[in-house]
Design an enzyme around this catalytic site. Structure first.
Site, PDB file in Angstrom:
ATOM      1  N   THR A 123       0.833  -1.203   0.000  1.00 44.54           N
ATOM      2  CA  THR A 123       0.000   0.000   0.000  1.00 44.54           C
ATOM      3  C   THR A 123       0.869   1.255   0.000  1.00 44.54           C
ATOM      4  O   THR A 123       1.996   1.214   0.483  1.00 44.54           O
ATOM      5  CB  THR A 123      -0.840  -0.043   1.289  1.00 44.54           C
ATOM      6  OG1 THR A 123      -1.740  -1.125   1.172  1.00 44.54           O
ATOM      7  CG2 THR A 123      -1.595   1.239   1.556  1.00 44.54           C
ATOM      8  N   VAL A 127     -13.204  -4.813   1.831  1.00 46.14           N
ATOM      9  CA  VAL A 127     -12.615  -3.476   1.914  1.00 46.14           C
ATOM     10  C   VAL A 127     -11.717  -3.437   3.145  1.00 46.14           C
ATOM     11  O   VAL A 127     -12.109  -3.899   4.213  1.00 46.14           O
ATOM     12  CB  VAL A 127     -13.721  -2.390   2.011  1.00 46.14           C
ATOM     13  CG1 VAL A 127     -13.105  -1.020   2.247  1.00 46.14           C
ATOM     14  CG2 VAL A 127     -14.565  -2.376   0.736  1.00 46.14           C
ATOM     15  N   GLY A 128     -10.510  -2.913   2.978  1.00 47.47           N
ATOM     16  CA  GLY A 128      -9.557  -2.837   4.091  1.00 47.47           C
ATOM     17  C   GLY A 128      -9.622  -1.503   4.805  1.00 47.47           C
ATOM     18  O   GLY A 128     -10.609  -0.760   4.706  1.00 47.47           O
ATOM     19  N   THR A 139      -0.458   1.241   6.942  1.00 48.97           N
ATOM     20  CA  THR A 139      -0.365   0.105   6.025  1.00 48.97           C
ATOM     21  C   THR A 139      -0.214  -1.154   6.858  1.00 48.97           C
ATOM     22  O   THR A 139       0.462  -1.143   7.890  1.00 48.97           O
ATOM     23  CB  THR A 139       0.825   0.242   5.065  1.00 48.97           C
ATOM     24  OG1 THR A 139       0.947  -0.989   4.335  1.00 48.97           O
ATOM     25  CG2 THR A 139       2.142   0.534   5.767  1.00 48.97           C
TER      26      THR A 139
HETATM   27  N1  ASP Z   1      -3.915  -2.112   4.663  1.00 55.24           N
HETATM   28  C1  ASP Z   1      -4.147  -2.688   3.370  1.00 55.24           C
HETATM   29  C2  ASP Z   1      -5.426  -3.468   3.402  1.00 55.24           C
HETATM   30  O1  ASP Z   1      -5.653  -4.177   4.341  1.00 55.24           O
HETATM   31  C3  ASP Z   1      -3.057  -3.562   2.900  1.00 55.24           C
HETATM   32  C4  ASP Z   1      -1.688  -2.974   2.999  1.00 55.24           C
HETATM   33  O2  ASP Z   1      -1.465  -2.021   3.706  1.00 55.24           O
HETATM   34  O3  ASP Z   1      -0.821  -3.457   2.304  1.00 55.24           O
HETATM   35  O4  ASP Z   1      -6.160  -3.407   2.459  1.00 55.24           O
END
Ligand code: ASP
Length: 370
Positions: free
Chosen positions: A237, A266-267, A288
């Site tokens: 991310t 959805v994150g 992230t």
């Molecule tokens: N936080 C992001 C998600 O869970 C993934 C990431 O940070 O790489 O969608």
């Protein structure tokens, strides 16, 4: 006499935290320098299993180059007198356009082989915010998030509706294949294969002598730490936080989410208060990591709250939050900055791609823990 003494003692215990908090506030104030307004700019390119063992020198050089380009571009925007929101959008677009990061081109694949992109942005001055999720055709999700904030009456738009809005706003749309990269596709295939093998094994269809999966046949596997052995289904991310010449903070985050995520998942990245938060009174944060944990803790807002209610300095607040993430079983990291340009960076993963502008105005790029 005894009574007076005990009343005094109670008073002291009662007032001690109040004084401590005041002292801490003074500590923050001392760092302020109104004569010399400071520009601040920090970015991240994701946290995760990043160690010297699994990053070739060539790949590392590519990451460093792109991170430096993005951090310098955002900083230049600030030097040119643009707003913190402009700087955040500028740097994130550069990383979205690079296949190195899990955002825009280079986004990871869902379980059914699609790319679904999420992003958000927040203005620390007004607390205005914009977020988008589940996009399949928007080249630069951060720009659409900003349009939702500035040109709609909403904070969050998802899926087809968000893309319809993108079309109305004349924001660039691309065919789905634009986001396809071999590396991300292979990651999905690898995870699907491992999942299938694990399932088959459970059913007893894999013979006793056969290695657990093809990953374990790799000689490097035996030397890997437990964290390194985790499936490479995250992260990458991107995010940026900025402080402009008017003292305004902004934060933004953009992602393809996690490899093999179930369609529609959805994150934290597009959730205001989880992956992104900015408030001129406290800090700007972009996160992230394993999004499910970051959502449950409201990570970005919680860092701001610790600064607001407990007067914690930004680095301490970031560290305390990442400890909470770890205690809950999650991993990842945050970049944070207070209104004076003090930076807080914290992560509990092997590494985190990150870059910032130091007090001499020079870019610093870091990847590993040390
Ligand atoms: N936080 C992001 C998600 O869970 C993934 C990431 O940070 O790489 O969608």
């Amino acid at each position: 006499m005894k009574k007076i003494l005990s009343v005094l003692l109670i008073l002291i215990f009662w007032l001690l935290p109040v004084f401590a908090q005041k002292a801490s506030f003074e500590g923050i104030k001392q760092r302020q320098s109104p004569q010399n307004p400071r520009l601040g700019f920090v970015i991240h390119g994701g946290a995760g299993v990043i160690s010297r063992a699994n990053l070739t020198p060539e790949k590392e050089a590519e990451y460093r180059k792109k991170l430096e380009e993005a951090v310098l571009a955002g900083y230049k925007a600030l030097q040119d007198g643009k707003t913190s929101l402009d700087a955040v959008e500028t740097a994130i677009r550069i990383m979205e356009d690079s296949p190195l990061f899990n955002a825009g081109k280079g986004a990871v694949f869902t379980n059914d082989g699609k790319n679904e992109l999420d992003s958000s942005i927040m203005d620390g001055k007004t607390l205005a915010a914009g977020a988008v999720a589940g996009l399949r055709h928007v080249k630069n999700p951060i720009t659409l998030a900003r349009a939702v904030m500035e040109k709609s009456e909403h904070v969050m738009m998802v899926g087809d509706g968000a893309e319809k809005f993108a079309k109305e706003m004349k924001i660039e749309l691309v065919p789905e294949k634009y986001f396809w990269t071999a590396e991300r596709w292979d990651s999905l295939q690898k995870i699907l294969k491992e999942e299938k093998e694990a399932k088959d094994k459970k059913k007893g269809t894999v013979s006793q002598n056969e290695p657990e999966n093809f990953l374990m046949k790799n000689p490097v596997y035996a030397q890997m730490t437990e964290t390194e052995k985790l499936p490479p289904n995250r992260f990458g991310t991107v995010g940026a936080i900025a402080l402009d010449k008017n003292g305004n903070l902004a934060a933004g985050t953009s992602t393809g989410g996690m490899t093999n995520k179930k369609y529609g998942r959805v994150g934290d990245a597009p959730i205001i208060g989880a992956g992104t938060f900015a408030n001129n009174n406290t800090c700007a944060v972009s996160a992230t990591g394993w999004g499910e944990y970051f959502i449950r803790l409201g990570v970005a807002r919680d860092i701001s709250a610790m600064m607001e209610y407990r007067a914690l300095p930004v680095q301490q607040a970031a560290d305390a939050e990442i400890k909470k993430v770890g205690d809950l079983g999650g991993d990842g990291g945050v970049i944070a900055m207070d209104k004076f340009g003090n930076i807080g960076i914290s992560f509990n993963s092997e590494g985190m791609y990150r870059a910032f502008i130091n007090s001499e105005g020079k870019p610093v790029v870091e990847i590993y823990k040390d």
